[in-house]
Design a protein around this motif. Structure first.
Motif, PDB file in Angstrom:
ATOM      1  N   GLU A   1       0.865  -1.189   0.000  1.00 31.38           N
ATOM      2  CA  GLU A   1       0.000   0.000   0.000  1.00 31.38           C
ATOM      3  C   GLU A   1       0.894   1.229   0.000  1.00 31.38           C
ATOM      4  OE1 GLU A   1      -3.079  -0.322   3.111  1.00 31.38           O
ATOM      5  OE2 GLU A   1      -2.872  -2.464   2.773  1.00 31.38           O
ATOM      6  N   ASN A   2       1.063   1.804  -1.170  1.00 35.07           N
ATOM      7  CA  ASN A   2       2.007   2.931  -1.325  1.00 35.07           C
ATOM      8  C   ASN A   2       3.333   2.597  -0.661  1.00 35.07           C
ATOM      9  OD1 ASN A   2       0.229   4.560  -2.777  1.00 35.07           O
ATOM     10  ND2 ASN A   2      -0.816   5.126  -0.878  1.00 35.07           N
ATOM     11  N   CYS A   3       3.809   1.412  -0.963  1.00 36.40           N
ATOM     12  CA  CYS A   3       5.069   0.922  -0.365  1.00 36.40           C
ATOM     13  C   CYS A   3       6.240   1.612  -1.062  1.00 36.40           C
ATOM     14  CB  CYS A   3       5.113  -0.598  -0.535  1.00 36.40           C
ATOM     15  SG  CYS A   3       6.723  -1.299  -0.217  1.00 36.40           S
ATOM     16  N   ARG A   4       7.059   2.271  -0.275  1.00 35.94           N
ATOM     17  CA  ARG A   4       8.157   3.054  -0.856  1.00 35.94           C
ATOM     18  C   ARG A   4       9.448   2.240  -0.833  1.00 35.94           C
ATOM     19  NH1 ARG A   4       9.006   8.417  -1.995  1.00 35.94           N
ATOM     20  NH2 ARG A   4       6.932   8.947  -1.232  1.00 35.94           N
ATOM     21  N   ILE A   5      10.075   2.110  -2.003  1.00 36.80           N
ATOM     22  CA  ILE A   5      11.378   1.439  -2.067  1.00 36.80           C
ATOM     23  C   ILE A   5      12.379   2.352  -2.780  1.00 36.80           C
ATOM     24  CG2 ILE A   5      10.465  -0.939  -2.045  1.00 36.80           C
ATOM     25  CD1 ILE A   5      11.092  -0.895  -5.154  1.00 36.80           C
ATOM     26  N   PRO A   6      13.662   2.283  -2.444  1.00 32.48           N
ATOM     27  CA  PRO A   6      14.633   3.119  -3.156  1.00 32.48           C
ATOM     28  C   PRO A   6      14.764   2.683  -4.621  1.00 32.48           C
ATOM     29  CG  PRO A   6      15.721   1.729  -1.491  1.00 32.48           C
ATOM     30  CD  PRO A   6      14.257   1.466  -1.386  1.00 32.48           C
ATOM     31  N   ALA A   7      15.057   3.631  -5.483  1.00 37.19           N
ATOM     32  CA  ALA A   7      15.187   3.329  -6.924  1.00 37.19           C
ATOM     33  C   ALA A   7      16.276   2.282  -7.178  1.00 37.19           C
ATOM     34  CB  ALA A   7      15.489   4.607  -7.690  1.00 37.19           C
ATOM     35  N   GLU A   8      17.251   2.191  -6.262  1.00 37.38           N
ATOM     36  CA  GLU A   8      18.320   1.163  -6.431  1.00 37.38           C
ATOM     37  C   GLU A   8      17.759  -0.254  -6.347  1.00 37.38           C
ATOM     38  OE1 GLU A   8      19.327   3.426  -3.249  1.00 37.38           O
ATOM     39  OE2 GLU A   8      19.064   4.616  -5.072  1.00 37.38           O
ATOM     40  N   ASN A   9      16.508  -0.407  -5.857  1.00 34.49           N
ATOM     41  CA  ASN A   9      15.933  -1.750  -5.727  1.00 34.49           C
ATOM     42  C   ASN A   9      15.223  -2.228  -6.995  1.00 34.49           C
ATOM     43  OD1 ASN A   9      16.801  -1.382  -3.150  1.00 34.49           O
ATOM     44  ND2 ASN A   9      14.939  -2.142  -2.173  1.00 34.49           N
ATOM     45  N   VAL A  10      15.278  -1.431  -8.050  1.00 27.82           N
ATOM     46  CA  VAL A  10      14.698  -1.912  -9.322  1.00 27.82           C
ATOM     47  C   VAL A  10      15.619  -2.989  -9.868  1.00 27.82           C
ATOM     48  CG1 VAL A  10      14.222  -1.284 -11.723  1.00 27.82           C
ATOM     49  CG2 VAL A  10      13.490   0.230  -9.871  1.00 27.82           C
ATOM     50  N   LEU A  11      15.055  -4.179 -10.135  1.00 26.17           N
ATOM     51  CA  LEU A  11      15.862  -5.263 -10.722  1.00 26.17           C
ATOM     52  C   LEU A  11      15.796  -5.168 -12.239  1.00 26.17           C
ATOM     53  CD1 LEU A  11      17.535  -7.876 -10.182  1.00 26.17           C
ATOM     54  CD2 LEU A  11      15.393  -9.133 -10.368  1.00 26.17           C
ATOM     55  N   LEU A  12      14.584  -5.188 -12.769  1.00 29.85           N
ATOM     56  CA  LEU A  12      14.414  -5.052 -14.219  1.00 29.85           C
ATOM     57  C   LEU A  12      13.350  -3.989 -14.485  1.00 29.85           C
ATOM     58  CD1 LEU A  12      14.577  -8.825 -15.194  1.00 29.85           C
ATOM     59  CD2 LEU A  12      16.082  -7.050 -16.099  1.00 29.85           C
ATOM     60  N   GLY A  13      13.679  -3.051 -15.313  1.00 29.98           N
ATOM     61  CA  GLY A  13      12.749  -1.969 -15.644  1.00 29.98           C
ATOM     62  C   GLY A  13      11.729  -2.428 -16.679  1.00 29.98           C
ATOM     63  N   PRO A  14      10.984  -1.478 -17.268  1.00 31.69           N
ATOM     64  CA  PRO A  14      10.018  -1.837 -18.307  1.00 31.69           C
ATOM     65  C   PRO A  14      10.710  -2.635 -19.406  1.00 31.69           C
ATOM     66  CG  PRO A  14       9.911   0.522 -17.797  1.00 31.69           C
ATOM     67  CD  PRO A  14      11.073  -0.028 -17.037  1.00 31.69           C
ATOM     68  N   GLY A  15      10.022  -3.670 -19.907  1.00 32.77           N
ATOM     69  CA  GLY A  15      10.631  -4.520 -20.940  1.00 32.77           C
ATOM     70  C   GLY A  15      11.382  -5.704 -20.339  1.00 32.77           C
ATOM     71  N   GLY A  16      11.322  -5.832 -19.014  1.00 32.19           N
ATOM     72  CA  GLY A  16      12.068  -6.917 -18.360  1.00 32.19           C
ATOM     73  C   GLY A  16      11.375  -8.264 -18.361  1.00 32.19           C
TER      74      GLY A  16
ATOM     75  N   LYS B   1      10.453 -10.522 -20.581  1.00 31.82           N
ATOM     76  CA  LYS B   1      11.046 -11.641 -21.338  1.00 31.82           C
ATOM     77  C   LYS B   1      12.261 -12.197 -20.608  1.00 31.82           C
ATOM     78  CE  LYS B   1       9.588 -11.582 -26.046  1.00 31.82           C
ATOM     79  NZ  LYS B   1       9.768 -11.031 -27.352  1.00 31.82           N
ATOM     80  N   LYS B   2      13.071 -11.312 -20.045  1.00 33.85           N
ATOM     81  CA  LYS B   2      14.259 -11.756 -19.305  1.00 33.85           C
ATOM     82  C   LYS B   2      13.833 -12.540 -18.075  1.00 33.85           C
ATOM     83  CE  LYS B   2      17.456  -8.059 -20.550  1.00 33.85           C
ATOM     84  NZ  LYS B   2      18.068  -6.829 -20.110  1.00 33.85           N
ATOM     85  N   GLN B   3      12.796 -12.046 -17.396  1.00 33.18           N
ATOM     86  CA  GLN B   3      12.303 -12.751 -16.207  1.00 33.18           C
ATOM     87  C   GLN B   3      11.859 -14.157 -16.575  1.00 33.18           C
ATOM     88  OE1 GLN B   3      10.820  -8.633 -14.156  1.00 33.18           O
ATOM     89  NE2 GLN B   3       9.250 -10.150 -14.506  1.00 33.18           N
ATOM     90  N   MET B   4      11.157 -14.265 -17.692  1.00 33.13           N
ATOM     91  CA  MET B   4      10.634 -15.578 -18.095  1.00 33.13           C
ATOM     92  C   MET B   4      11.773 -16.518 -18.519  1.00 33.13           C
ATOM     93  SD  MET B   4       7.538 -16.335 -17.749  1.00 33.13           S
ATOM     94  CE  MET B   4       7.117 -15.545 -16.266  1.00 33.13           C
TER      95      MET B   4
END
Ligand SMILES: Cc1cc2nc3c(=O)[nH]c(=O)nc-3n(C[C@H](O)[C@H](O)[C@H](O)COP(=O)(O)OP(=O)(O)OC[C@H]3O[C@@H](n4cnc5c(N)ncnc54)[C@H](O)[C@@H]3O)c2cc1C
Length: 391
Positions: free
Chosen positions: A211-226, A228-231
Motif C-alpha cells: 500500500e504505497n510501499c516506498r522502495i529506493p530506486a536502487e531496488n529496481v531489478l528489471l525496468g520496463p521490458g524486463g 522476457k528476461k524474467q521468463m
C-alpha cells in the motif's frame, strides 16, 4: 550421444549423496512436516558448496552447470526430500533471476547472505486476478523522486513466511512491455504480510500487500521490458520443480520397491504378485523416459538458461510421472504408504502441487502445442469488433 554421466558428474553425485546421508537422513521425516524454511540445512549446504552451483564464482557461486544443480537436487531428494527445497532455493528459484540481472549494489546487499544460507528470498509473481495469465498482473511501480511506490497484492509466494527480501513482478506501464521487477525488503514501509496459510503439502504462504510501499530506486531489478528476461530465467525455476517432481516420484518408487520385496501377504512377498509387478514396470518406463527429457533440457541449457520448449516438455512429463509414481507407491504400500510416518504420502502431496506451480501442466501443453504448430495461440478472449462494441 552418451547417456552416462561424465566421471566428474559421477564423483559430484557421489559426494552429494554421501553428504546427504551423513547430515540429512536422520531428521528427514521431521523436516518434511516442518513448514518453516530449514536454515540449518541451508547453512550446511552452503559449507558444502551446494548453494549457487550455477552462479558465477565472482558473484560467490560455484560456476558450475545447470546439470550439476540437477544432480544435486536428485541426490539430496533421494535421502531427504524436504532438503531438496533448499537446493531449489539456492540454485533455481528467484535467486537465479536475481544473480543474472542484479546490480553490484543489490548483489552485495543480498546475494552473499542468501548463498550463505542465512537469508531466503521469495518470488511475488501471482496475484489474486493473475495466475496462469501472469501478464494481467496489476501491481504497479511508479517513480517518485529517488524512490518507487509499489501498490498491489501477491498470493501463494513460497517461503514468504521466512523471506527477508521479495523479488516482485510489477507493472511500470501498460502491456507486456510495461512489466519488470523490483526487490522489496520485508521491513519496507507500506509492505504488510498476512498470516501464514497452508497448501495441501503443508508448505505455508502469506498474502503480500503493498500500500504505497516506498522502495529506493536502487531496488529496481528489471525496468520496463524486463518480462522476457524474467521468463527466460524462470525456465530455470521450472527445471528445479521438474527435477524435484521426478526425484520425489523416484523416492516413492524406491520405498515401494523395498516394501514390495519384504512385505509378505498370502505367504509370499508382494513383489511376486503380477498385478504389482506391472505397476513397477510402468513406473520404471515412465521414470526413465521423463529423466531423459529432464537431462536434455538441463544439458542443452544455453548460458545456463534452458529452452522454453525443452523445459515445457520436461516439466509436463516429470510432473505427471512424478505424481503418478508417488500415487502408485502409496497404493502398493497400502496403509503404511498412506501413513504420515512414511515420506511417501508427503512426496505425493508435494508432487501434486508442482502440476500447478511454476506453469501448470495445461499451460505447458499450450506452449508445446505452439511449438508443434509453429504458431502462437492467443489464450485471451477475442476482442469484440468495433461494430459489436458499439451495440
Ligand atoms: C506449491 C505452489 C507454490 C507456488 N509458489 C509460488 C511462488 O513462489 N510465487 C508465486 O508468485 N506464485 C506461486 N504459486 C502460484 C502459481 O504460480 C499459480 O498457482 C499458477 O500460476 C496457476 O495460477 P492459479 O493457481 O491462479 O490458477 P488459474 O490460473 O486460475 O488456473 C486454474 C486452472 O485452469 C487452468 N488454465 C488456466 N488457463 C488455461 C488455459 N489458457 N488453457 C488451459 N488451462 C488453463 C490451469 O492450468 C489450472 O488448472 C505457487 C503455487 C503452488 C501450487
Amino acid at each position: 550421444m552418451n547417456f552416462d554421466f561424465t566421471d566428474e558428474q559421477k564423483l559430484f553425485a557421489d559426494s552429494v549423496r554421501r553428504f546427504a546421508q551423513a547430515h540429512l537422513a536422520k531428521d528427514a521425516l521431521k523436516r518434511a512436516h516442518d513448514p518453516r524454511f530449514p536454515f540449518d540445512v541451508a547453512k550446511l549446504m552452503s559449507e558444502q558448496g551446494l548453494m549457487g552451483i550455477t552462479i558465477p564464482e565472482p558473484d560467490g557461486g560455484q560456476g558450475g552447470t545447470l546439470m550439476d544443480a540437477v544432480i544435486a537436487i536428485e541426490q539430496v531428494a533421494a535421502v531427504c526430500p524436504r532438503s531438496a527445497d533448499v537446493v531449489q532455493f539456492g540454485n533455481f528459484g528467484p535467486i537465479r533471476t536475481f544473480a543474472e540481472y542484479g546490480t553490484a549494489y543489490q548483489k552485495k546487499k543480498w546475494l552473499a547472505e542468501c548463498l550463505a544460507g542465512r537469508m531466503v528470498m521469495s518470488l511475488g509473481m501471482s496475484e489474486p486476478e493473475a495466475g496462469s495469465a501472469v501478464t494481467d498482473l496489476r501491481t504497479t511501480a511508479k517513480p517518485d523522486g529517488s524512490s518507487y511506490i509499489i501498490s498491489g497484492s501477491k498470493v501463494f509466494s513460497t517461503f514468504s513466511p521466512d523471506a527477508a527480501v521479495f523479488l516482485v513482478y510489477v507493472r511500470y506501464g501498460p502491456g507486456v512491455g510495461g512489466i519488470g521487477s523490483v526487490l522489496v525488503e520485508r521491513s519496507a514501509p507500506g509492505f504488510t504480510i498476512g498470516p501464514p496459510q497452508e497448501f495441501m503439502s503443508g508448505e505455508q504462504w502469506c498474502e503480500l500487500h503493498f500500500e504505497n510501499c516506498r522502495i529506493p530506486a536502487e531496488n529496481v531489478l528489471l525496468g520496463p521490458g524486463g518480462f522476457k528476461k524474467q521468463m527466460a530465467s524462470f525456465n530455470v525455476e521450472r527445471l528445479g520443480n521438474t527435477a524435484r517432481a521426478l526425484a520425489f516420484g523416484r523416492f516413492c518408487y524406491e520405498r515401494a520397491r523395498e516394501h514390495a520385496s519384504t512385505r509378505q501377504q498370502f505367504g509370499r512377498p508382494l513383489a511376486e504378485f503380477q498385478g504389482l509387478q506391472w505397476k513397477f514396470a510402468d513406473m520404471a518406463i515412465a521414470l526413465e523416459g521423463a529423466q531423459l527429457l529432464l537431462y536434455r533440457a538441463a544439458a542443452n541449457a544455453d548460458k545456463g538458461l534452458p529452452s522454453a520448449y525443452e523445459t515445457a516438455v520436461a516439466k509436463a512429463a516429470c510432473n505427471q510421472v512424478g505424481f503418478n509414481a508417488a500415487h502408485e507407491s502409496v497404493q502398493i504400500m497400502g496403509a503404511a504408504g498412506y501413513s504420515r510416518s512414511s515420506l511417501v504420502e508427503y512426496c505425493m502431496r508435494r508432487c501434486r502441487g508442482w502440476m500447478i506451480a511454476g506453469g501448470s501442466v495445461e499451460m505447458l501443453k499450450n506452449r508445446i502445442a505452439e511449438h508443434v504448430f509453429d504458431r502462437r495461440f492467443d489464450q485471451r478472449a477475442p476482442k469484440p469488433k468495433s461494430s459489436e462494441a458499439a451495440e
